[in-house]
Structures are given as structure tokens and as C-alpha cells.
Design a protein around this motif. Structure first.
Motif, PDB file in Angstrom:
ATOM      1  N   PRO A 112       0.778  -1.076  -0.119  1.00 19.44           N
ATOM      2  CA  PRO A 112       0.035   0.075  -0.109  1.00 19.44           C
ATOM      3  C   PRO A 112       0.896   1.351   0.009  1.00 19.44           C
ATOM      4  CG  PRO A 112       0.050  -0.840   2.173  1.00 19.44           C
ATOM      5  CD  PRO A 112       0.860  -1.772   1.393  1.00 19.44           C
ATOM      6  N   PRO A 113       0.224   2.236  -0.618  1.00 19.88           N
ATOM      7  CA  PRO A 113       0.996   3.471  -0.610  1.00 19.88           C
ATOM      8  C   PRO A 113       1.304   4.135   1.042  1.00 19.88           C
ATOM      9  CG  PRO A 113      -0.704   3.705  -2.200  1.00 19.88           C
ATOM     10  CD  PRO A 113      -0.819   2.340  -1.594  1.00 19.88           C
ATOM     11  N   GLY A 114       2.747   4.581   1.274  1.00 26.54           N
ATOM     12  CA  GLY A 114       2.807   4.770   2.590  1.00 26.54           C
ATOM     13  C   GLY A 114       2.882   3.736   3.584  1.00 26.54           C
ATOM     14  N   GLY A 115       2.987   2.520   3.128  1.00 28.88           N
ATOM     15  CA  GLY A 115       3.147   1.306   3.957  1.00 28.88           C
ATOM     16  C   GLY A 115       4.279   0.534   4.062  1.00 28.88           C
ATOM     17  N   PHE A 116       5.453   0.983   3.470  1.00 34.35           N
ATOM     18  CA  PHE A 116       6.584   0.272   3.482  1.00 34.35           C
ATOM     19  C   PHE A 116       7.584   1.149   3.743  1.00 34.35           C
ATOM     20  CE2 PHE A 116       5.656   1.738  -0.945  1.00 34.35           C
ATOM     21  CZ  PHE A 116       6.941   1.877  -1.404  1.00 34.35           C
ATOM     22  N   ILE A 117       8.750   0.508   3.927  1.00 38.49           N
ATOM     23  CA  ILE A 117      10.026   1.345   3.948  1.00 38.49           C
ATOM     24  C   ILE A 117      10.970   1.324   2.624  1.00 38.49           C
ATOM     25  CG2 ILE A 117      12.156   1.705   5.138  1.00 38.49           C
ATOM     26  CD1 ILE A 117      10.390   1.162   7.720  1.00 38.49           C
ATOM     27  N   HIS A 118      11.388   1.949   2.064  1.00 36.30           N
ATOM     28  CA  HIS A 118      12.194   1.820   0.876  1.00 36.30           C
ATOM     29  C   HIS A 118      13.763   2.033   1.283  1.00 36.30           C
ATOM     30  CE1 HIS A 118      13.945   3.311  -3.321  1.00 36.30           C
ATOM     31  NE2 HIS A 118      14.227   2.250  -2.964  1.00 36.30           N
ATOM     32  N   LEU A 119      14.704   0.918   0.983  1.00 29.84           N
ATOM     33  CA  LEU A 119      16.209   0.876   1.333  1.00 29.84           C
ATOM     34  C   LEU A 119      17.116   0.787   0.186  1.00 29.84           C
ATOM     35  CD1 LEU A 119      14.671  -1.192   3.883  1.00 29.84           C
ATOM     36  CD2 LEU A 119      16.690  -0.300   4.944  1.00 29.84           C
TER      37      LEU A 119
END
Length: 359
Positions: free
Chosen positions: A191-198
Motif C-alpha cells: 500500500p502507498p505509505g505502507g512500506f520502507i524503501h532501502l
């Protein structure tokens, strides 16, 4: 004392930035500020072809011209043909102003060949350079000053003070990239805004945090219930770093997705715009995340965070407080390609920065 350009009379300007991806992206405010001051002016840019996505679709841009660094591999005749074609295209634009944003010698030759009425460049050594341009700005500003402001000094040298609203770095992914990422997120249930990007890697590995520490950070974030998305450029060394991080993971309490080598720069921008948080090192993807307005945790080693940190976005810079030698600007300690200020940086400090922004 050189005269200032008549902004109301400017017809066409060329902005030249022949550097890497992050450098080109941080030059974007020059386009915005010049367009705001001279809305009637057609503004073109000249960059290396591989960095073109950093400025493509910029609302202030009329034409984007590129130099392919592979021309020199095609043989002398083909290289000269391509160079002549580019010069002819630029000459046909009849520029009133050329803004050169580096000390690349090509800029001096271009100004002599294009003969604009006004031209500006960083102050640099040598009489050939000094006699090529009409205006100059400091090549190296104070180390506490951001690169965006240094780029904007080119306009200040012309008598133009950029407005605060023009200092934002603009990057537009485009409809194709947006659609690809929407489909990818739907496929994986993100979901948009529901994960962390590394994005752990950089083209210069001496800027990278060790794989075992990034793995520990991933474990800690996953234990808090955050789905993780890892990315890297298609280069083998960067993909290998991500593979090592994933191999060292101990906790799989939340989904983890590896998109290494699968995304274009525009798609990377579209992805990070949908993340709740970006975590990375001093690299172009960190600047992309900041440009997209994503809260950013930036891990810095030998490079200067005051000059190159996330710009105009909620962020935390994590850098060693126990190495007074940083920022040294070196490729690892004594040229070793390994930076102690990074290898000794604790996971707890990066995690604390993440938690502050996640609040």
C-alpha cells in the motif's frame, strides 16, 4: 565590472551540467529560478545522456540536449560526427545566456563556439577559462553550504536572487513510470505509505554501510511490522551488496521485496514517492527520495553531509561523531576503499533516526 543580463529581454538560455546523476538533479532549481525571473525565456539543458532522466519533464525546460559518453568508443569519425551534430543543434538555438555549472573544460569551448552575449561559470584557474565567460561565481562555497545554493550562485552572479519557492528540487517520474510502479505495488500487495524503501548501495562502495549492519537494521524494522523494499542499480557490485544483506537477515517477521536492478531511475522515483520512509547512503537515490518528498534517513561517511545531504525534506543525517577526520572526501581510509567512519557506525543510531521520522 560586467553588466547584468536584461532578464526581460532574454530569449534563450542553456544550462550545462556535465556530472553524475545526483549533481544533475541538484541543478534543477537553477531552471526553476531562471524561469520564474524570466518567464518568456526558453531554457534548455545539456547533460550526459545517462543523467537525462534527472531533468526530463522538468516544467521549466524547453529542450534537453545530451552527450553520450560512449561516442568516444565508436571511433574518431563517428565521435566527430556526433559532436558536430550536437554543436549545430545548439548553434541553431542562438542562446543569449549560457550557465555552466561545473569546471568541465567543455563548457569554456562551448561558450567560445556558441558566442552568447552572457555566460557564467565557477571561477577556475587558467587564462583560457577566465577569458571564456562574462561572469563568475565561487567554484567552492563554504563546506557548511548546500550544493543547491552553490548552483544558485550562478544566478546570483548575474544579479538574480532566487526566491525560496524556486529552490525545491523537482523530479517528475512520468506516466509510464507511475503506471509500472502502481502495477508492481498491486502485484506485491504494497500500500502507498505502507512500506520502507532501502537503497543500501552506491556506485562508490567506500560510501556504503556494511552489509551486516544493514541486515540488522532490516531485521529491526521488520520486527516492528514494516514491509521492506530493497533496490539497487543493475551493476553487479550493487546487486551483490543487496544479496549479501538478504543472506544475513535473521528476522522475517514482515514481507521483504528485492527490486534490485529491475527499475529505471524514473521508476525508482515513483517507487520512493510511495514509501513511508527512505533509508540510504550518499547517492543519487537519496537525492531522488528527497526530491519526491519522502522522509529520508541518509547515512554519511567520508563525504560532506552539509553540502550533499537531503534537501528541503524531513530528514535525519546519521554520521559518525567519533571520527573528527570526516568528512575527508577520500575513497576510504588512506585510499583503502573502506571507511572506518561507516564500518564503525552503530545500527542503533540509524534505527533511532528511522524511528524519529516514522513517528
Amino acid at each position: 565590472m560586467p553588466s547584468f543580463p536584461d532578464l526581460a529581454g532574454l530569449r534563450r538560455a542553456l544550462v550545462v551540467k556535465l556530472r553524475h546523476h545526483g549533481d544533475v538533479l541538484l541543478a534543477a532549481p537553477v531552471l526553476s529560478a531562471l524561469k520564474h525571473a524570466a518567464p518568456q525565456c526558453e531554457i534548455d539543458a545539456l547533460v550526459y545522456r545517462d543523467t537525462a532522466p534527472m531533468l526530463d519533464f522538468h516544467p521549466a525546460l524547453t529542450q534537453l540536449h545530451t552527450i553520450d559518453r560512449n561516442w568516444k568508443r565508436l571511433g574518431l569519425a563517428a565521435q566527430l560526427t556526433n559532436e558536430w551534430r550536437l554543436l549545430s543543434t545548439l548553434r541553431a538555438r542562438h542562446y543569449d545566456l549560457v550557465i555552466h555549472l561545473s569546471v568541465h573544460r567543455r563548457g569554456a569551448w562551448l561558450v567560445r563556439l556558441l558566442q552568447p552575449r552572457w555566460s557564467v561559470a565557477p571561477r577556475y584557474r587558467g587564462s583560457f577559462w577566465a577569458k571564456s565567460f562574462t561572469h563568475f561565481y565561487p567554484a567552492q562555497s563554504h563546506p557548511e553550504r548546500h550544493t543547491v545554493e552553490t548552483n544558485l550562485d550562478s544566478l546570483r552572479a548575474l544579479g538574480l536572487e532566487p526566491k525560496a519557492e524556486d529552490k525545491r528540487v523537482i523530479l517528475i517520474p512520468g506516466m509510464d513510470a507511475e503506471a509500472r510502479i502502481d502495477a508492481l505495488m498491486k502485484q506485491h500487495g504494497l500500500p502507498p505509505g505502507g512500506f520502507i524503501h532501502l537503497h543500501p548501495a552506491s556506485r562508490w562502495l567506500f560510501k556504503c554501510w556494511p552489509a551486516e549492519k544493514f541486515a540488522a537494521l532490516c531485521d529491526a524494522l521488520a520486527a516492528r511490522g514494516w514491509p521492506l523494499v530493497l533496490t539497487a542499480a543493475p551493476e553487479a557490485k550493487e546487486k551483490a551488496l543487496v544479496a549479501e544483506i538478504l543472506a544475513r537477515r535473521a528476522v522475517l517477521s514482515a514481507p521483504t521485496f528485492d527490486f534490485s536492478g529491475q527499475l529505471t531511475l524514473k521508476e525508482l522515483a515513483a517507487l520512493t514517492a510511495r514509501a513511508r520512509l527512505f533509508v540510504g547512503v550518499d547517492s543519487a537515490p537519496m537525492h531522488i527520495a528527497a526530491a519526491m518528498g519522502t522522509p529520508t534517513v541518509a547515512i554519511f561517511g567520508p563525504s560532506g553531509d552539509k553540502e550533499w545531504g537531503p534537501w528541503n525534506v524531513a530528514h535525519r543525517v546519521v554520521a559518525s561523531r567519533h571520527h573528527p577526520c570526516r568528512p575527508c572526501g577520500q575513497d576510504g581510509c588512506e585510499g583503502s576503499k573502506v571507511s572506518a567512519c561507516l564500518t564503525e557506525l552503530p545500527v542503533s543510531e540509524v534505527l533511532a533516526a528511522c524511528e524519529e521520522l516514522l513517528k
